[in-house]
Scaffold this motif. Structure first.
Motif, PDB file in Angstrom:
ATOM      1  N   PRO A  43      -4.474  -4.042   0.638  1.00 17.02           N
ATOM      2  CA  PRO A  43      -3.355  -4.108   1.801  1.00 17.02           C
ATOM      3  C   PRO A  43      -2.925  -2.667   1.628  1.00 17.02           C
ATOM      4  CG  PRO A  43      -2.940  -5.883   0.052  1.00 17.02           C
ATOM      5  CD  PRO A  43      -4.254  -5.142  -0.383  1.00 17.02           C
ATOM      6  N   ASP A  44      -3.301  -1.922   0.882  1.00 17.85           N
ATOM      7  CA  ASP A  44      -3.023  -0.218   0.726  1.00 17.85           C
ATOM      8  C   ASP A  44      -3.878   0.320   1.938  1.00 17.85           C
ATOM      9  OD1 ASP A  44      -1.243  -0.413  -1.451  1.00 17.85           O
ATOM     10  OD2 ASP A  44      -2.554   0.000  -2.881  1.00 17.85           O
ATOM     11  N   HIS A  45      -4.835  -0.172   2.407  1.00 20.40           N
ATOM     12  CA  HIS A  45      -5.686   0.458   3.278  1.00 20.40           C
ATOM     13  C   HIS A  45      -5.320  -0.110   4.566  1.00 20.40           C
ATOM     14  CE1 HIS A  45     -10.000  -0.004   4.714  1.00 20.40           C
ATOM     15  NE2 HIS A  45      -9.925   1.529   4.765  1.00 20.40           N
ATOM     16  N   VAL A  46      -4.387  -1.233   4.771  1.00 23.75           N
ATOM     17  CA  VAL A  46      -4.138  -1.566   6.066  1.00 23.75           C
ATOM     18  C   VAL A  46      -2.689  -1.316   6.432  1.00 23.75           C
ATOM     19  CG1 VAL A  46      -3.765  -3.896   7.330  1.00 23.75           C
ATOM     20  CG2 VAL A  46      -5.621  -3.777   5.642  1.00 23.75           C
ATOM     21  N   LEU A  47      -2.410  -0.574   7.580  1.00 29.98           N
ATOM     22  CA  LEU A  47      -1.148  -0.102   8.072  1.00 29.98           C
ATOM     23  C   LEU A  47      -0.447  -0.831   8.907  1.00 29.98           C
ATOM     24  CD1 LEU A  47      -1.696   3.736   7.816  1.00 29.98           C
ATOM     25  CD2 LEU A  47      -1.362   2.343   6.036  1.00 29.98           C
ATOM     26  N   LYS A  48       0.993  -1.124   8.883  1.00 26.64           N
ATOM     27  CA  LYS A  48       1.912  -1.687   9.854  1.00 26.64           C
ATOM     28  C   LYS A  48       2.446  -0.421  10.584  1.00 26.64           C
ATOM     29  CE  LYS A  48       5.333  -2.929   6.502  1.00 26.64           C
ATOM     30  NZ  LYS A  48       6.150  -4.106   5.948  1.00 26.64           N
ATOM     31  N   VAL A  66       0.787  -2.215   4.656  1.00 23.10           N
ATOM     32  CA  VAL A  66       1.373  -3.532   4.848  1.00 23.10           C
ATOM     33  C   VAL A  66       2.408  -4.174   4.014  1.00 23.10           C
ATOM     34  CG1 VAL A  66      -0.054  -4.158   6.837  1.00 23.10           C
ATOM     35  CG2 VAL A  66      -0.780  -4.727   4.338  1.00 23.10           C
ATOM     36  N   ALA A  67       1.990  -4.028   2.726  1.00 22.57           N
ATOM     37  CA  ALA A  67       2.726  -4.425   1.471  1.00 22.57           C
ATOM     38  C   ALA A  67       4.116  -3.689   1.148  1.00 22.57           C
ATOM     39  CB  ALA A  67       1.901  -4.776   0.280  1.00 22.57           C
ATOM     40  N   GLU A  68       4.211  -2.706   1.656  1.00 23.10           N
ATOM     41  CA  GLU A  68       5.259  -1.599   1.320  1.00 23.10           C
ATOM     42  C   GLU A  68       6.459  -1.825   2.452  1.00 23.10           C
ATOM     43  OE1 GLU A  68       5.325   0.218  -1.207  1.00 23.10           O
ATOM     44  OE2 GLU A  68       3.306  -0.731  -1.741  1.00 23.10           O
ATOM     45  N   GLU A  69       7.570  -1.314   1.837  1.00 25.27           N
ATOM     46  CA  GLU A  69       8.783  -1.222   2.761  1.00 25.27           C
ATOM     47  C   GLU A  69       9.292   0.065   3.365  1.00 25.27           C
ATOM     48  OE1 GLU A  69      13.514  -2.582   2.427  1.00 25.27           O
ATOM     49  OE2 GLU A  69      12.014  -3.770   1.121  1.00 25.27           O
ATOM     50  N   LEU A  70       9.405   0.190   4.509  1.00 21.91           N
ATOM     51  CA  LEU A  70       9.807   1.724   5.056  1.00 21.91           C
ATOM     52  C   LEU A  70      11.332   1.927   4.176  1.00 21.91           C
ATOM     53  CD1 LEU A  70       9.212   4.010   7.129  1.00 21.91           C
ATOM     54  CD2 LEU A  70      10.791   2.746   8.572  1.00 21.91           C
ATOM     55  N   SER A  71      11.360   3.411   3.991  1.00 16.65           N
ATOM     56  CA  SER A  71      12.712   3.615   3.315  1.00 16.65           C
ATOM     57  C   SER A  71      13.408   4.437   4.299  1.00 16.65           C
ATOM     58  CB  SER A  71      12.457   4.758   2.037  1.00 16.65           C
ATOM     59  OG  SER A  71      13.509   5.627   1.886  1.00 16.65           O
ATOM     60  N   LEU A  72      14.226   3.780   4.927  1.00 16.97           N
ATOM     61  CA  LEU A  72      14.962   4.335   6.146  1.00 16.97           C
ATOM     62  C   LEU A  72      15.619   5.666   6.038  1.00 16.97           C
ATOM     63  CD1 LEU A  72      16.828   1.174   7.510  1.00 16.97           C
ATOM     64  CD2 LEU A  72      14.885   2.151   8.150  1.00 16.97           C
ATOM     65  N   PHE A 123      -7.758   7.416   1.945  1.00 22.54           N
ATOM     66  CA  PHE A 123      -8.854   6.514   2.483  1.00 22.54           C
ATOM     67  C   PHE A 123      -9.723   7.295   3.458  1.00 22.54           C
ATOM     68  CE2 PHE A 123      -5.304   3.723   0.951  1.00 22.54           C
ATOM     69  CZ  PHE A 123      -5.874   2.896   0.015  1.00 22.54           C
ATOM     70  N   ASP A 124     -10.827   6.861   3.409  1.00 21.47           N
ATOM     71  CA  ASP A 124     -11.867   7.467   4.588  1.00 21.47           C
ATOM     72  C   ASP A 124     -11.432   6.724   5.871  1.00 21.47           C
ATOM     73  OD1 ASP A 124     -13.159   9.084   2.611  1.00 21.47           O
ATOM     74  OD2 ASP A 124     -14.581   7.678   2.088  1.00 21.47           O
ATOM     75  N   THR A 125     -10.999   5.406   5.725  1.00 20.41           N
ATOM     76  CA  THR A 125     -10.670   5.002   7.022  1.00 20.41           C
ATOM     77  C   THR A 125      -9.426   4.008   6.767  1.00 20.41           C
ATOM     78  OG1 THR A 125     -11.893   2.817   6.577  1.00 20.41           O
ATOM     79  CG2 THR A 125     -12.966   4.760   7.853  1.00 20.41           C
ATOM     80  N   ILE A 126      -8.534   3.947   7.847  1.00 22.46           N
ATOM     81  CA  ILE A 126      -7.459   2.817   7.672  1.00 22.46           C
ATOM     82  C   ILE A 126      -7.502   2.041   8.853  1.00 22.46           C
ATOM     83  CG2 ILE A 126      -5.826   4.625   6.508  1.00 22.46           C
ATOM     84  CD1 ILE A 126      -4.667   5.332   9.573  1.00 22.46           C
ATOM     85  N   LEU A 127      -6.824   0.871   8.656  1.00 22.38           N
ATOM     86  CA  LEU A 127      -6.857  -0.264   9.645  1.00 22.38           C
ATOM     87  C   LEU A 127      -5.436  -0.385  10.040  1.00 22.38           C
ATOM     88  CD1 LEU A 127      -9.105  -1.184   7.520  1.00 22.38           C
ATOM     89  CD2 LEU A 127      -8.927  -3.339   8.685  1.00 22.38           C
TER      90      LEU A 127
END
Length: 157
Positions: A43-48, A66-72, A123-127
């Motif tokens: 999940p650290d490799h996959v971004l929302k 994806v598992a993280e929350e945005l700090s406003l 990461f070399d790549t991100i999703l």
């Protein structure tokens, strides 16, 4: 093969290498963690992709794991805004051309200042979303920078 998305066409037009991944989402958008699980990805490799509005009324795009929350608070600091709020779901499609769960930083109706969580550099790549629910694009952060100029920042809670 699934139908090509606008994101894929833009990447091909820019001659940027990418891979695409398809996943099942029969009931619409999945959580980002569910997408990562379906694709057997960390999940650290996959971004929302999150779209926000600053106190000035300007819009900003933030990409975080994806598992993280945005700090406003951190997002506002990165964008040099007094404050930032999440864009309302109903405003996403008219503003970006994308639906919730299928929002990609590539190919929005307008280019917005974009920030990516600094962990993406590990990461070399991100999703991230391929512009349609059920589609993810995988590419290097360096190649993404060529089509969507962005800034790295510490963005998560």
């Amino acid at each position: 093969m699934e139908q090509k998305t606008n994101v894929m066409r833009l990447l091909e037009g820019a001659h940027l290498p990418y891979q695409f991944h398809f996943y099942d989402a029969p009931d619409g958008a999945l959580s980002g963690v569910e997408v990562a699980q379906q694709l057997s990805q960390d999940p650290d490799h996959v971004l929302k992709t999150l779209v926000t509005t600053g106190a000035t009324g300007k819009h900003y795009v933030f990409m975080i794991p994806v598992a993280e929350e945005l700090s406003l608070k951190k997002a506002a600091a990165a964008a040099k805004e007094k404050s930032i709020v999440m864009l309302k779901s109903k405003d996403l499609l008219p503003l970006t051309g994308y639906v919730h769960g299928g929002c990609s930083p590539i190919g929005m109706k307008k280019a917005f200042p974009t920030f990516i969580d600094e962990t993406a550099q590990l990461f070399d790549t991100i999703l991230f979303s391929g512009g349609k629910i059920g589609t993810q694009v995988e590419m290097s952060p360096e190649d993404l920078q060529k089509i969507v100029p962005y800034t790295y920042a510490d963005l998560t809670v």
